[in-house]
Enzyme design. Structure first.
Site, PDB file in Angstrom:
ATOM      1  N   GLU A  28     -11.920   1.104   4.873  1.00  0.00           N
ATOM      2  CA  GLU A  28     -10.991   1.499   5.926  1.00  0.00           C
ATOM      3  C   GLU A  28     -11.241   2.982   6.202  1.00  0.00           C
ATOM      4  O   GLU A  28     -10.573   3.866   5.678  1.00  0.00           O
ATOM      5  CB  GLU A  28      -9.533   1.256   5.524  1.00  0.00           C
ATOM      6  CG  GLU A  28      -8.593   1.425   6.715  1.00  0.00           C
ATOM      7  CD  GLU A  28      -7.131   1.342   6.347  1.00  0.00           C
ATOM      8  OE1 GLU A  28      -6.450   0.423   6.819  1.00  0.00           O
ATOM      9  OE2 GLU A  28      -6.673   2.218   5.573  1.00  0.00           O
ATOM     10  N   GLU A  73       0.818  -1.222   0.000  1.00  0.00           N
ATOM     11  CA  GLU A  73       0.000   0.000   0.000  1.00  0.00           C
ATOM     12  C   GLU A  73       0.849   1.268   0.000  1.00  0.00           C
ATOM     13  O   GLU A  73       1.518   1.575   0.989  1.00  0.00           O
ATOM     14  CB  GLU A  73      -0.903   0.015   1.240  1.00  0.00           C
ATOM     15  CG  GLU A  73      -1.782   1.240   1.350  1.00  0.00           C
ATOM     16  CD  GLU A  73      -2.679   1.229   2.582  1.00  0.00           C
ATOM     17  OE1 GLU A  73      -3.652   2.003   2.603  1.00  0.00           O
ATOM     18  OE2 GLU A  73      -2.396   0.446   3.516  1.00  0.00           O
TER      19      GLU A  73
END
Length: 270
Positions: free
Chosen positions: A247, A153
């Site tokens: 998220e 990420e």
């Protein structure tokens, strides 16, 4: 595409961008009732929860495990893949290896976000990137050996000074020795760093293996100013078929945040 919602299960952490908190079964029951396809778990370690228990609950509530986070390795233990101390880098690889094994037992990839670390003072940027690539090569192979992918990420500039955009992330992945590592496109981070979210998604294309679904202010989609119509069009155009995982902050509370998320997912991808 599959809808997914995050569950934080790390007692040391009291706030952060996770929708549900602390109670695994209650959270999975709620996610299932709302119609989510899966859940993404953030645990303190690989042995904090029995994978057999996770698998049993997933079966009971008809959910998949979308991914498992590794961030507790940094938050609790201070471990990163780019620490100047080789012993700490080795410990970071060991921690993530254990999380890969945990994820594999429930059919989920592990995510490397904060555990990538930063370019430490006095360390050359290219050296730090070399350490990161070395770690991802090792861990990507271990994930592949267990039949799962590994998710890397890019984070925004306030969280790392390593890699902040998808295009640089793609270049990193192209230089690795294995193809088991995929890219995580986090819409919140991208809103800070990318000139165009939709064009960055089109450019990254098949390298994207996971998407974090959060608005410009990290609240659930629809509660910020993200141009989600354009983003959704790009996600559809690249033929993405993985998880789109919330998220996001539990704003105004977990239940309402989850409801807002599934409604937004259904609106754009249902």
């Amino acid at each position: 595409m599959k809808s997914c919602v995050t569950i934080a299960l790390v007692p040391q952490i009291k706030t952060g961008p996770w929708i549900y908190w602390n109670d695994l079964e209650a959270s999975m029951a709620k996610a299932s009732a709302l119609g989510f396809d899966g859940v993404e778990l953030f645990t303190a370690s690989a042995d904090a929860i029995s994978p057999q228990r996770v698998a049993q609950l997933a079966d009971q509530y008809n959910l998949q495990i979308g991914a498992v986070g590794t961030g507790a390795g940094k938050v609790i233990h201070g471990l990163t893949l780019t620490d100047p101390d080789p012993a700490i880098r080795t410990q970071a690889i060991d921690f993530i290896t254990d999380m890969i094994a945990f994820g594999a037992k429930v059919g989920a990839p592990a995510i490397i976000g904060s555990m990538q670390g930063n370019v430490a003072p006095g360390v050359d940027h290219e050296q730090a990137l070399s350490w990161l690539a070395e770690g991802l090569n090792t861990l990507g192979q271990r994930a592949e050996d267990q039949g799962v992918s590994l998710i890397y990420e890019p984070l925004n500039r306030y969280e790392t000074n390593l890699i902040n955009t998808l295009d640089v992330g793609v270049n990193l992945l192209k230089g690795l020795n294995n193809k088991a590592v995929a890219l995580l496109a986090d819409l919140f981070h991208m809103n800070i760093e990318e000139p165009s979210l939709s064009e960055s998604i089109r450019m990254a294309g098949s390298f994207i293996g996971h998407i974090h679904f959060a608005d410009s202010n990290r609240r659930p989609i629809g509660l910020g100013h993200l141009a989600m119509d354009e983003v959704a069009t790009a996600i559809n155009e690249i033929g993405y078929s993985g998880f789109i995982s919330a998220e996001a902050f539990p704003y105004p509370d977990s239940d309402q945040a989850a409801k807002q998320t599934i409604e937004s997912f259904t609106h754009y991808f249902g």
